[in-house]
Design a protein around this motif. Structure first.
Motif, short mmCIF file in Angstrom:
data_model
loop_
_atom_site.label_atom_id
_atom_site.label_comp_id
_atom_site.label_asym_id
_atom_site.label_seq_id
_atom_site.Cartn_x
_atom_site.Cartn_y
_atom_site.Cartn_z
N GLU A 260 0.83 -1.21 0.00
CA GLU A 260 0.00 0.00 0.00
C GLU A 260 0.87 1.26 0.00
O GLU A 260 0.58 2.22 -0.72
N GLN A 261 1.92 1.25 0.79
CA GLN A 261 2.81 2.41 0.85
C GLN A 261 3.50 2.64 -0.50
O GLN A 261 3.65 3.78 -0.95
N VAL A 262 3.91 1.56 -1.14
CA VAL A 262 4.53 1.68 -2.46
C VAL A 262 3.51 2.23 -3.45
O VAL A 262 3.83 3.12 -4.26
N ALA A 263 2.28 1.74 -3.38
CA ALA A 263 1.23 2.23 -4.29
C ALA A 263 0.96 3.71 -4.08
O ALA A 263 0.78 4.47 -5.04
N LYS A 264 0.96 4.13 -2.82
CA LYS A 264 0.75 5.56 -2.53
C LYS A 264 1.89 6.40 -3.10
O LYS A 264 1.65 7.47 -3.67
N ALA A 265 3.11 5.91 -2.96
CA ALA A 265 4.26 6.64 -3.50
C ALA A 265 4.19 6.71 -5.02
O ALA A 265 4.45 7.77 -5.62
N ALA A 266 3.83 5.60 -5.64
CA ALA A 266 3.71 5.58 -7.10
C ALA A 266 2.61 6.54 -7.55
O ALA A 266 2.79 7.28 -8.53
N HIS A 267 1.51 6.54 -6.85
CA HIS A 267 0.40 7.44 -7.19
C HIS A 267 0.83 8.89 -7.06
O HIS A 267 0.52 9.73 -7.91
N ALA A 268 1.56 9.21 -5.99
CA ALA A 268 2.04 10.58 -5.78
C ALA A 268 2.97 11.00 -6.91
O ALA A 268 2.89 12.13 -7.41
N VAL B 50 5.76 4.30 -12.50
CA VAL B 50 5.79 2.91 -12.96
C VAL B 50 6.98 2.19 -12.36
O VAL B 50 6.87 1.05 -11.89
N ARG B 51 8.13 2.83 -12.33
CA ARG B 51 9.33 2.22 -11.75
C ARG B 51 9.10 1.90 -10.27
O ARG B 51 9.41 0.81 -9.81
N VAL B 52 8.54 2.86 -9.55
CA VAL B 52 8.27 2.66 -8.12
C VAL B 52 7.26 1.54 -7.93
O VAL B 52 7.42 0.69 -7.04
N SER B 53 6.23 1.51 -8.76
CA SER B 53 5.17 0.52 -8.59
C SER B 53 5.64 -0.91 -8.83
O SER B 53 4.98 -1.86 -8.38
N MET B 54 6.76 -1.08 -9.50
CA MET B 54 7.26 -2.43 -9.76
C MET B 54 7.58 -3.18 -8.47
O MET B 54 7.57 -4.41 -8.44
N ASP B 55 7.83 -2.46 -7.38
CA ASP B 55 8.12 -3.10 -6.10
C ASP B 55 6.88 -3.77 -5.49
O ASP B 55 7.00 -4.61 -4.60
N ILE B 56 5.71 -3.42 -5.97
CA ILE B 56 4.47 -4.00 -5.45
C ILE B 56 4.39 -5.49 -5.77
O ILE B 56 3.94 -6.29 -4.94
#
Length: 73
Positions: free
Chosen positions: A25-33, A44-50
């Protein structure tokens, strides 16, 4: 498997699932931001950690009922 081991084992699995999904969830929030700020490529790069976190949560979810099954056998 002894019942005094089964319940704590299942609880530990569920706690770890919760931790993995909270991290996702935290990664998704960061990707969304990032995306909202105009950094879609970075988002997209950040969201890959999900993916890994969700995979691990899924495997833990598969494993959680196993101790109870072993107890019945």
């Amino acid at each position: 498997m002894k019942s005094e081991i089964v319940e704590p084992t299942i609880k530990a699995c569920l706690a770890e699932i919760h931790a993995k999904l909270k991290a996702a969830e935290q990664v998704a929030k960061a990707a969304h931001a990032c995306a909202e700020a105009g950094g879609v490529t970075e988002a997209v790069r950040v969201s890959m950690d999900i993916e890994q976190l969700v995979y691990e949560a899924g495997r833990l979810h598969d494993a959680a009922p196993l101790p109870a099954r072993m107890e019945r056998d």
